[in-house]
Design a protein around this motif. Structure first.
Motif, mmCIF file in Angstrom:
data_model
loop_
_atom_site.group_PDB
_atom_site.id
_atom_site.type_symbol
_atom_site.label_atom_id
_atom_site.label_comp_id
_atom_site.label_asym_id
_atom_site.label_seq_id
_atom_site.Cartn_x
_atom_site.Cartn_y
_atom_site.Cartn_z
ATOM 1 N N LEU A 164 0.924 -1.155 0.107
ATOM 2 C CA LEU A 164 -0.026 0.140 0.069
ATOM 3 C C LEU A 164 0.705 1.325 0.009
ATOM 4 O O LEU A 164 0.500 2.225 -0.778
ATOM 5 C CB LEU A 164 -0.968 0.057 1.362
ATOM 6 C CG LEU A 164 -2.267 -1.038 1.181
ATOM 7 C CD1 LEU A 164 -2.945 -1.002 2.476
ATOM 8 C CD2 LEU A 164 -2.997 -0.829 0.145
ATOM 9 N N LEU A 165 1.688 1.259 0.890
ATOM 10 C CA LEU A 165 2.569 2.507 1.140
ATOM 11 C C LEU A 165 3.461 2.864 -0.273
ATOM 12 O O LEU A 165 3.497 3.754 -1.054
ATOM 13 C CB LEU A 165 3.832 2.335 2.166
ATOM 14 C CG LEU A 165 4.889 3.487 2.130
ATOM 15 C CD1 LEU A 165 3.942 4.789 2.508
ATOM 16 C CD2 LEU A 165 5.561 3.045 3.324
ATOM 17 N N GLY A 168 0.669 3.479 -3.296
ATOM 18 C CA GLY A 168 0.084 4.425 -2.972
ATOM 19 C C GLY A 168 0.826 5.905 -3.486
ATOM 20 O O GLY A 168 0.549 6.820 -4.139
ATOM 21 N N VAL A 169 1.996 5.751 -2.839
ATOM 22 C CA VAL A 169 2.961 7.045 -3.021
ATOM 23 C C VAL A 169 3.359 7.133 -4.819
ATOM 24 O O VAL A 169 3.082 8.306 -5.145
ATOM 25 C CB VAL A 169 4.217 6.936 -2.270
ATOM 26 C CG1 VAL A 169 5.335 7.921 -2.696
ATOM 27 C CG2 VAL A 169 4.024 7.227 -1.191
ATOM 28 N N TYR A 170 3.459 6.256 -5.435
ATOM 29 C CA TYR A 170 3.763 6.056 -6.849
ATOM 30 C C TYR A 170 2.698 6.547 -7.482
ATOM 31 O O TYR A 170 2.535 7.605 -8.538
ATOM 32 C CB TYR A 170 4.229 4.806 -7.216
ATOM 33 C CG TYR A 170 4.639 4.784 -8.695
ATOM 34 C CD1 TYR A 170 5.787 5.338 -9.309
ATOM 35 C CD2 TYR A 170 3.774 4.390 -9.653
ATOM 36 C CE1 TYR A 170 6.124 5.242 -10.660
ATOM 37 C CE2 TYR A 170 4.091 4.360 -11.071
ATOM 38 C CZ TYR A 170 5.339 4.680 -11.553
ATOM 39 O OH TYR A 170 5.593 4.670 -12.786
ATOM 40 N N TYR A 171 1.516 5.945 -7.122
ATOM 41 C CA TYR A 171 0.273 6.636 -7.715
ATOM 42 C C TYR A 171 -0.265 7.881 -7.500
ATOM 43 O O TYR A 171 -0.389 8.565 -8.494
ATOM 44 C CB TYR A 171 -0.941 5.668 -7.400
ATOM 45 C CG TYR A 171 -2.318 5.660 -8.003
ATOM 46 C CD1 TYR A 171 -2.604 4.936 -9.103
ATOM 47 C CD2 TYR A 171 -3.187 6.933 -7.883
ATOM 48 C CE1 TYR A 171 -3.931 5.066 -9.785
ATOM 49 C CE2 TYR A 171 -4.412 7.017 -8.595
ATOM 50 C CZ TYR A 171 -4.616 6.274 -9.498
ATOM 51 O OH TYR A 171 -5.743 6.217 -10.184
ATOM 52 N N ALA A 191 7.438 -3.177 -5.812
ATOM 53 C CA ALA A 191 6.293 -3.659 -5.204
ATOM 54 C C ALA A 191 6.354 -4.943 -4.408
ATOM 55 O O ALA A 191 5.955 -5.418 -3.338
ATOM 56 C CB ALA A 191 4.886 -3.641 -5.624
ATOM 57 N N CYS A 192 6.760 -5.944 -5.154
ATOM 58 C CA CYS A 192 6.852 -7.297 -4.890
ATOM 59 C C CYS A 192 7.926 -7.404 -3.902
ATOM 60 O O CYS A 192 7.791 -8.209 -2.931
ATOM 61 C CB CYS A 192 7.018 -8.201 -6.113
ATOM 62 S SG CYS A 192 5.674 -8.447 -7.172
ATOM 63 N N PHE A 193 9.085 -7.012 -4.289
ATOM 64 C CA PHE A 193 10.357 -6.876 -3.284
ATOM 65 C C PHE A 193 10.168 -6.565 -2.045
ATOM 66 O O PHE A 193 10.386 -7.152 -1.079
ATOM 67 C CB PHE A 193 11.651 -6.206 -3.864
ATOM 68 C CG PHE A 193 12.822 -6.401 -3.532
ATOM 69 C CD1 PHE A 193 13.742 -7.530 -3.883
ATOM 70 C CD2 PHE A 193 13.143 -5.734 -2.314
ATOM 71 C CE1 PHE A 193 14.975 -7.438 -3.005
ATOM 72 C CE2 PHE A 193 14.466 -5.651 -1.664
ATOM 73 C CZ PHE A 193 15.077 -6.743 -2.107
ATOM 74 N N MET A 194 9.485 -5.502 -1.939
ATOM 75 C CA MET A 194 9.273 -4.587 -0.626
ATOM 76 C C MET A 194 8.170 -5.334 0.242
ATOM 77 O O MET A 194 8.111 -5.044 1.181
ATOM 78 C CB MET A 194 9.010 -3.293 -0.724
ATOM 79 C CG MET A 194 10.177 -2.438 -1.388
ATOM 80 S SD MET A 194 11.603 -2.668 -0.524
ATOM 81 C CE MET A 194 11.788 -1.763 0.786
ATOM 82 N N THR A 195 7.325 -6.036 -0.439
ATOM 83 C CA THR A 195 6.298 -6.733 0.311
ATOM 84 C C THR A 195 6.812 -7.866 0.792
ATOM 85 O O THR A 195 6.389 -8.095 2.102
ATOM 86 C CB THR A 195 4.983 -6.846 -0.735
ATOM 87 O OG1 THR A 195 4.309 -5.742 -1.402
ATOM 88 C CG2 THR A 195 3.852 -7.880 -0.083
#
Length: 309
Positions: A164-165, A168-171, A191-195
């Motif tokens: 989400l973080l 959301g920031v990128y969007y 997104a996958c890596f940080m999740t």
């Protein structure tokens, strides 16, 4: 850092209450996410209306910090007895902030954050932000209190801080630039890596807390399997994550990623992690805390690479 008396003492307690290491992660995610969006922008930066965008960026950062304060603050209120064993330095556990003062700060974050988002960004961003606050609160608040269930706790933190973080920031950054959202290979990878990374932090965060969690019957992977095994699992999971990043850079079509950044960068981070794990003494609380802090350092460094991937 010990809070004293008066205004300075109160501000010190508030600083500790918002958990500075999590705020640093939030700020890095915001700044580096915006930097990534700008690096992909096809509109000449000279023609970008910076005077209009900068206030919105600062409002977005403020909203993220307020949301962060809500989530970590409400956790301290409901975990105060456990924290008196595991984290006696936290301001509520140490009686540097009263429960009433803590609730005022939590409600301020929980109410002001959505108001800032609603007045600045689109309905989708508000929904994502509100969903993050909801599950971040449910993590700590009875009767659901997801932190009682290791898998649910890990998924909650991975979702909020991992997906989400960053999404959301990128969007929000692309929206502010007047650009429609589009998945790029870098954004999908990150997104996958940080999740995965955030999910690993969710498991590792219980390593220093094993005594208090066991005393109060809070079941975690650490209380089930012990510090040594969980540290091995955390290290293995992160090394696989780094290996996947390196493989992604090498196997993707030329020009998709900057392999000269991704390959040596992730290899060096993996080596640093392995070195930290080799120094870990599972029976030493100080050593365990140092190992956990190193994982956060690696988390910060990943964000610093993000705009250059």
């Amino acid at each position: 850092l010990v809070a004293g008396e008066g205004v300075k003492g109160y501000l010190t307690a508030v600083y500790k209450f918002v958990r500075p290491h999590t705020v640093r992660g939030t700020i890095l995610a915001s700044v580096c996410g915006v930097a990534r969006a700008l690096s992909e922008c096809t509109v000449p930066l000279a023609s970008t209306p910076w005077l209009e965008l900068l206030p919105n960026a600062l409002k977005g950062l403020l909203a993220l910090v307020l949301g962060n304060a809500f989530i970590v603050g409400i956790n301290q209120i409901y975990d105060v007895d456990i924290d008196r064993v595991n984290k006696p330095f936290l301001p509520v556990a140490a009686d540097e902030l009263s429960e009433r003062q803590a609730w005022v700060l939590v409600l301020l974050g929980g109410l002001a954050g959505p108001c800032v988002v609603a007045s600045t960004f689109s309905a989708l961003i508000l929904k994502l932000y509100s969903f993050g606050l909801l599950i971040g609160g449910v993590y700590s608040v009875p009767p659901l209190r997801f932190k009682r269930f290791p898998l649910a706790a890990g998924l909650t933190i991975a979702t909020v801080r991992g997906f989400l973080l960053n999404f959301g920031v990128y969007y929000a950054a692309r929206e502010a630039l007047g650009l429609s959202f589009q998945w790029s290979p870098v954004i999908a990878f990150f997104a996958c890596f940080m999740t995965v990374f955030a999910g690993t932090i969710a498991v590792a965060k219980d390593l220093p807390d094993i005594d208090g969690d066991a005393l109060f019957g809070v079941e975690t992977f650490s209380t089930r399997l012990g510090v040594k095994k969980i540290a091995q699992l955390v290290t293995g999971a992160l090394c696989l994550n780094y290996a996947a990043a390196i493989a992604t850079a090498l196997l993707s079509p030329a020009g998709t990623f900057r392999a000269f950044v991704m390959v040596p960068g992730h290899a060096l981070l993996a080596l640093w992690l392995l070195k930290s794990h080799a120094k870990l003494e599972p029976d030493s609380q100080e050593s365990v805390k140092k190992f956990y802090k190193r994982i956060w350092d690696l988390f910060y460094l990943e964000y610093m690479m993000y705009p250059f991937l």
